[in-house]
Design a protein around this motif. Structure first.
Motif, PDB file in Angstrom:
ATOM      1  N   MET A   1       0.818  -1.177   0.000  1.00  0.00           N
ATOM      2  CA  MET A   1       0.000   0.000   0.000  1.00  0.00           C
ATOM      3  C   MET A   1       0.870   1.251   0.000  1.00  0.00           C
ATOM      4  N   LYS A   2       2.013   1.191   0.669  1.00  0.00           N
ATOM      5  CA  LYS A   2       2.889   2.370   0.712  1.00  0.00           C
ATOM      6  C   LYS A   2       3.407   2.733  -0.676  1.00  0.00           C
ATOM      7  N   VAL A   3       3.728   1.726  -1.482  1.00  0.00           N
ATOM      8  CA  VAL A   3       4.207   1.990  -2.850  1.00  0.00           C
ATOM      9  C   VAL A   3       3.092   2.646  -3.655  1.00  0.00           C
ATOM     10  N   TRP A   4       1.868   2.144  -3.519  1.00  0.00           N
ATOM     11  CA  TRP A   4       0.712   2.733  -4.204  1.00  0.00           C
ATOM     12  C   TRP A   4       0.514   4.178  -3.764  1.00  0.00           C
ATOM     13  N   ALA A   5       0.612   4.425  -2.459  1.00  0.00           N
ATOM     14  CA  ALA A   5       0.416   5.776  -1.921  1.00  0.00           C
ATOM     15  C   ALA A   5       1.487   6.739  -2.428  1.00  0.00           C
ATOM     16  N   GLN A   6       2.702   6.264  -2.614  1.00  0.00           N
ATOM     17  CA  GLN A   6       3.785   7.114  -3.100  1.00  0.00           C
ATOM     18  C   GLN A   6       3.545   7.591  -4.529  1.00  0.00           C
ATOM     19  N   ALA A   7       2.684   6.891  -5.257  1.00  0.00           N
ATOM     20  CA  ALA A   7       2.358   7.283  -6.627  1.00  0.00           C
ATOM     21  C   ALA A   7       1.315   8.402  -6.650  1.00  0.00           C
ATOM     22  N   ASP A   8       0.929   8.896  -5.472  1.00  0.00           N
ATOM     23  CA  ASP A   8      -0.062   9.975  -5.342  1.00  0.00           C
ATOM     24  C   ASP A   8      -1.332   9.629  -6.114  1.00  0.00           C
ATOM     25  N   PRO A   9      -2.003   8.510  -5.742  1.00  0.00           N
ATOM     26  CA  PRO A   9      -3.162   8.042  -6.510  1.00  0.00           C
ATOM     27  C   PRO A   9      -4.358   8.980  -6.393  1.00  0.00           C
ATOM     28  N   ARG A  10      -5.136   9.003  -7.442  1.00  0.00           N
ATOM     29  CA  ARG A  10      -6.401   9.750  -7.455  1.00  0.00           C
ATOM     30  C   ARG A  10      -7.513   8.713  -7.558  1.00  0.00           C
ATOM     31  N   ILE A  11      -8.372   8.677  -6.555  1.00  0.00           N
ATOM     32  CA  ILE A  11      -9.504   7.756  -6.576  1.00  0.00           C
ATOM     33  C   ILE A  11     -10.593   8.415  -7.417  1.00  0.00           C
ATOM     34  N   GLU A  12     -10.873   7.839  -8.559  1.00  0.00           N
ATOM     35  CA  GLU A  12     -11.817   8.427  -9.514  1.00  0.00           C
ATOM     36  C   GLU A  12     -13.252   8.182  -9.061  1.00  0.00           C
ATOM     37  N   SER A  13     -13.710   9.044  -8.181  1.00  0.00           N
ATOM     38  CA  SER A  13     -15.063   8.944  -7.664  1.00  0.00           C
ATOM     39  C   SER A  13     -15.478  10.305  -7.120  1.00  0.00           C
ATOM     40  N   ASP A  14     -16.755  10.562  -7.128  1.00  0.00           N
ATOM     41  CA  ASP A  14     -17.259  11.800  -6.538  1.00  0.00           C
ATOM     42  C   ASP A  14     -17.421  11.658  -5.028  1.00  0.00           C
ATOM     43  N   PHE A  15     -17.676  10.424  -4.569  1.00  0.00           N
ATOM     44  CA  PHE A  15     -17.894  10.141  -3.159  1.00  0.00           C
ATOM     45  C   PHE A  15     -17.053   8.946  -2.742  1.00  0.00           C
ATOM     46  N   ILE A  16     -16.485   9.011  -1.551  1.00  0.00           N
ATOM     47  CA  ILE A  16     -15.718   7.900  -0.993  1.00  0.00           C
ATOM     48  C   ILE A  16     -16.312   7.604   0.377  1.00  0.00           C
ATOM     49  N   LEU A  17     -16.735   6.368   0.592  1.00  0.00           N
ATOM     50  CA  LEU A  17     -17.255   5.935   1.880  1.00  0.00           C
ATOM     51  C   LEU A  17     -16.187   5.073   2.543  1.00  0.00           C
ATOM     52  N   PHE A  18     -15.679   5.557   3.658  1.00  0.00           N
ATOM     53  CA  PHE A  18     -14.594   4.856   4.356  1.00  0.00           C
ATOM     54  C   PHE A  18     -15.144   4.287   5.654  1.00  0.00           C
ATOM     55  N   ASP A  19     -15.456   2.997   5.653  1.00  0.00           N
ATOM     56  CA  ASP A  19     -16.067   2.328   6.799  1.00  0.00           C
ATOM     57  C   ASP A  19     -14.994   1.811   7.753  1.00  0.00           C
ATOM     58  N   GLU A  20     -15.389   1.617   8.995  1.00  0.00           N
ATOM     59  CA  GLU A  20     -14.496   1.153  10.062  1.00  0.00           C
ATOM     60  C   GLU A  20     -13.311   2.104  10.238  1.00  0.00           C
ATOM     61  N   ALA A  21     -13.587   3.394  10.157  1.00  0.00           N
ATOM     62  CA  ALA A  21     -12.532   4.410  10.221  1.00  0.00           C
ATOM     63  C   ALA A  21     -11.818   4.440  11.565  1.00  0.00           C
ATOM     64  N   GLN A  22     -12.413   3.862  12.586  1.00  0.00           N
ATOM     65  CA  GLN A  22     -11.755   3.831  13.892  1.00  0.00           C
ATOM     66  C   GLN A  22     -10.556   2.873  13.893  1.00  0.00           C
ATOM     67  N   ASP A  23     -10.445   2.023  12.909  1.00  0.00           N
ATOM     68  CA  ASP A  23      -9.329   1.082  12.792  1.00  0.00           C
ATOM     69  C   ASP A  23      -8.568   1.318  11.499  1.00  0.00           C
ATOM     70  N   SER A  24      -8.321   2.574  11.194  1.00  0.00           N
ATOM     71  CA  SER A  24      -7.707   2.962   9.940  1.00  0.00           C
ATOM     72  C   SER A  24      -6.198   2.728   9.927  1.00  0.00           C
ATOM     73  N   ASP A  25      -5.673   2.830   8.743  1.00  0.00           N
ATOM     74  CA  ASP A  25      -4.236   2.765   8.527  1.00  0.00           C
ATOM     75  C   ASP A  25      -3.771   4.184   8.216  1.00  0.00           C
ATOM     76  N   GLY A  26      -2.676   4.605   8.790  1.00  0.00           N
ATOM     77  CA  GLY A  26      -2.168   5.953   8.567  1.00  0.00           C
ATOM     78  C   GLY A  26      -1.919   6.267   7.103  1.00  0.00           C
ATOM     79  N   VAL A  27      -1.471   5.290   6.343  1.00  0.00           N
ATOM     80  CA  VAL A  27      -1.210   5.499   4.917  1.00  0.00           C
ATOM     81  C   VAL A  27      -2.523   5.752   4.181  1.00  0.00           C
TER      82      VAL A  27
END
Length: 88
Positions: A1-27
């Motif tokens: 995931m860190k390699v993917w994040a370093q590529a500065d990805p753009r999530i092609e969506s108007d809305f992002i639903l991030f569930d279980e955010a209390q157990d997130s990953d910093g990356v």
């Protein structure tokens, strides 16, 4: 995931639903914070954080966003939701 994040990805969506955010990953939080083109909705309960022991971070404590309590569910009615939604 860190390699993917370093590529500065753009999530092609108007809305992002991030569930279980209390157990997130910093990356993943870093990637989501860079998606300024999309509305990101964080869903989580800080009282249910179970992966802190493995380095999970509570996104709910790290973001600036309005908070809305869950007041109704198919699993329970207002008798349970009302006291559960009170601040602790």
């Amino acid at each position: 995931m860190k390699v993917w994040a370093q590529a500065d990805p753009r999530i092609e969506s108007d809305f992002i639903l991030f569930d279980e955010a209390q157990d997130s990953d910093g990356v993943m939080l870093w990637v989501l914070n860079r998606q300024s083109h999309a509305q990101t909705i964080y869903v989580g309960d800080p009282y249910q954080q179970i992966y802190k022991w493995r380095g999970a971070v509570n996104a709910m404590a790290q973001i600036e966003a309005p908070e809305h309590a869950l007041t109704e569910s198919f699993r329970f009615g207002p008798v349970i939701a009302t006291p559960a939604s009170c601040s602790h």
